[in-house]
Motif scaffolding. Sequence first.
Motif, PDB file in Angstrom:
ATOM      1  N   UNK A  64      13.232   0.177   5.681  1.00 10.41           N
ATOM      2  CA  UNK A  64      13.265   1.288   6.624  1.00 10.41           C
ATOM      3  C   UNK A  64      11.886   1.637   7.170  1.00 10.41           C
ATOM      4  N   UNK A  65      10.889   1.717   6.294  1.00 12.35           N
ATOM      5  CA  UNK A  65       9.552   2.152   6.713  1.00 12.35           C
ATOM      6  C   UNK A  65       8.613   1.003   7.068  1.00 12.35           C
ATOM      7  N   UNK A  66       8.970  -0.207   6.713  1.00  6.21           N
ATOM      8  CA  UNK A  66       8.073  -1.330   6.994  1.00  6.21           C
ATOM      9  C   UNK A  66       7.001  -1.462   5.921  1.00  6.21           C
ATOM     10  N   UNK A  67       5.978  -2.245   6.206  1.00  5.48           N
ATOM     11  CA  UNK A  67       4.936  -2.463   5.196  1.00  5.48           C
ATOM     12  C   UNK A  67       4.159  -1.190   4.925  1.00  5.48           C
ATOM     13  N   UNK A  68       3.851  -0.974   3.647  1.00  2.00           N
ATOM     14  CA  UNK A  68       3.072   0.212   3.297  1.00  2.00           C
ATOM     15  C   UNK A  68       1.615   0.058   3.729  1.00  2.00           C
ATOM     16  N   UNK A  69       0.933   1.194   3.837  1.00  2.10           N
ATOM     17  CA  UNK A  69      -0.477   1.174   4.205  1.00  2.10           C
ATOM     18  C   UNK A  69      -1.344   0.760   3.015  1.00  2.10           C
ATOM     19  N   UNK A  70      -0.950   1.169   1.824  1.00  2.00           N
ATOM     20  CA  UNK A  70      -1.646   0.789   0.593  1.00  2.00           C
ATOM     21  C   UNK A  70      -0.594   0.516  -0.473  1.00  2.00           C
ATOM     22  N   UNK A  71      -0.892  -0.373  -1.395  1.00  2.00           N
ATOM     23  CA  UNK A  71       0.050  -0.650  -2.480  1.00  2.00           C
ATOM     24  C   UNK A  71      -0.686  -1.123  -3.721  1.00  2.00           C
ATOM     25  N   UNK A  72      -0.175  -0.705  -4.875  1.00  2.00           N
ATOM     26  CA  UNK A  72      -0.720  -1.123  -6.166  1.00  2.00           C
ATOM     27  C   UNK A  72       0.459  -1.379  -7.093  1.00  2.00           C
ATOM     28  N   UNK A  73       0.289  -2.338  -7.993  1.00  2.00           N
ATOM     29  CA  UNK A  73       1.354  -2.660  -8.942  1.00  2.00           C
ATOM     30  C   UNK A  73       0.750  -3.098 -10.266  1.00  2.00           C
ATOM     31  N   UNK A  74       1.504  -2.873 -11.337  1.00  2.00           N
ATOM     32  CA  UNK A  74       1.079  -3.337 -12.663  1.00  2.00           C
ATOM     33  C   UNK A  74       2.306  -3.480 -13.549  1.00  2.00           C
ATOM     34  N   UNK A  75       2.135  -4.284 -14.579  1.00  2.00           N
ATOM     35  CA  UNK A  75       3.203  -4.477 -15.557  1.00  2.00           C
ATOM     36  C   UNK A  75       2.772  -3.784 -16.850  1.00  2.00           C
ATOM     37  N   UNK A  76       3.655  -2.939 -17.380  1.00  2.00           N
ATOM     38  CA  UNK A  76       3.427  -2.248 -18.640  1.00  2.00           C
ATOM     39  C   UNK A  76       4.608  -2.598 -19.534  1.00  2.00           C
ATOM     40  N   UNK A  77       4.331  -3.386 -20.582  1.00  2.00           N
ATOM     41  CA  UNK A  77       5.381  -3.922 -21.457  1.00  2.00           C
ATOM     42  C   UNK A  77       6.368  -4.702 -20.593  1.00  2.00           C
ATOM     43  N   UNK A  78       7.613  -4.284 -20.550  1.00  2.00           N
ATOM     44  CA  UNK A  78       8.611  -4.991 -19.742  1.00  2.00           C
ATOM     45  C   UNK A  78       8.895  -4.292 -18.416  1.00  2.00           C
ATOM     46  N   UNK A  79       8.136  -3.257 -18.110  1.00  2.00           N
ATOM     47  CA  UNK A  79       8.372  -2.490 -16.884  1.00  2.00           C
ATOM     48  C   UNK A  79       7.332  -2.830 -15.821  1.00  2.00           C
ATOM     49  N   UNK A  91      -6.515  12.665   8.673  1.00  2.00           N
ATOM     50  CA  UNK A  91      -7.639  13.417   8.134  1.00  2.00           C
ATOM     51  C   UNK A  91      -8.900  13.155   8.939  1.00  2.00           C
ATOM     52  N   UNK A  92      -9.216  11.875   9.126  1.00  2.00           N
ATOM     53  CA  UNK A  92     -10.481  11.527   9.762  1.00  2.00           C
ATOM     54  C   UNK A  92     -10.280  10.331  10.689  1.00  2.00           C
ATOM     55  N   UNK A  93     -10.828  10.412  11.886  1.00  2.00           N
ATOM     56  CA  UNK A  93     -10.706   9.324  12.858  1.00  2.00           C
ATOM     57  C   UNK A  93     -11.788   8.283  12.627  1.00  2.00           C
ATOM     58  N   UNK A  94     -11.559   7.442  11.618  1.00  2.00           N
ATOM     59  CA  UNK A  94     -12.535   6.385  11.331  1.00  2.00           C
ATOM     60  C   UNK A  94     -11.908   4.998  11.368  1.00  2.00           C
ATOM     61  N   UNK A  95     -10.625   4.920  11.688  1.00  2.00           N
ATOM     62  CA  UNK A  95      -9.952   3.628  11.769  1.00  2.00           C
ATOM     63  C   UNK A  95      -9.521   3.076  10.430  1.00  2.00           C
ATOM     64  N   UNK A  96      -9.747   3.822   9.345  1.00  2.00           N
ATOM     65  CA  UNK A  96      -9.395   3.363   8.002  1.00  2.00           C
ATOM     66  C   UNK A  96      -8.385   4.343   7.403  1.00  2.00           C
ATOM     67  N   UNK A  97      -7.301   3.813   6.861  1.00  2.00           N
ATOM     68  CA  UNK A  97      -6.315   4.656   6.199  1.00  2.00           C
ATOM     69  C   UNK A  97      -6.687   4.780   4.735  1.00  2.00           C
ATOM     70  N   UNK A  98      -6.850   6.009   4.275  1.00  2.00           N
ATOM     71  CA  UNK A  98      -7.224   6.266   2.882  1.00  2.00           C
ATOM     72  C   UNK A  98      -6.100   7.005   2.169  1.00  2.00           C
TER      73      UNK A  98
END
Length: 127
Positions: A64-79, A91-98
């Motif tokens: 629905x939303x398409x690719x995210x602007x930022x993404x992080x992932x990790x595995x903890x045990x089996x999850x 917030x700020x017009x610098x061309x970078x999404x934070x």
Amino acid sequence: MFKKVFQYLVLGLGVYALIATLVIIFYKDDPQAMIWQDREAFNKRYIAKLSIEQPADLNGVLDYLGSPDLTYAKRVNNDVWQIIFYRTQHVKSDGITTMDECTGLLFKNGQLVLWGPSAYDRYLQES
């Protein structure tokens, strides 16, 4: 003469109304093609509609939303924990999404468990 012009006018308005209705009902917005202001509003509206009663899954959100602007992932045990960020406020017009311009959505094994400001804190706590 006037009657014929009036008939064509009514017919034209009817066809226009039909086409407009069909577009509104069946046309799916494409977030990738939107300008950044429209995409922010689109993301914010979608995220505001999320609820725990009807949990979302990762693939549904990505579709629905398409690719995210930022993404992080990790595995903890089996999850698998994944947090994705969509830009929802400028917030700020610098061309970078934070991160401060985004809302995070936290997924555990592909199911949405938390979203909003506390999602990233919860992601960091999982270890």
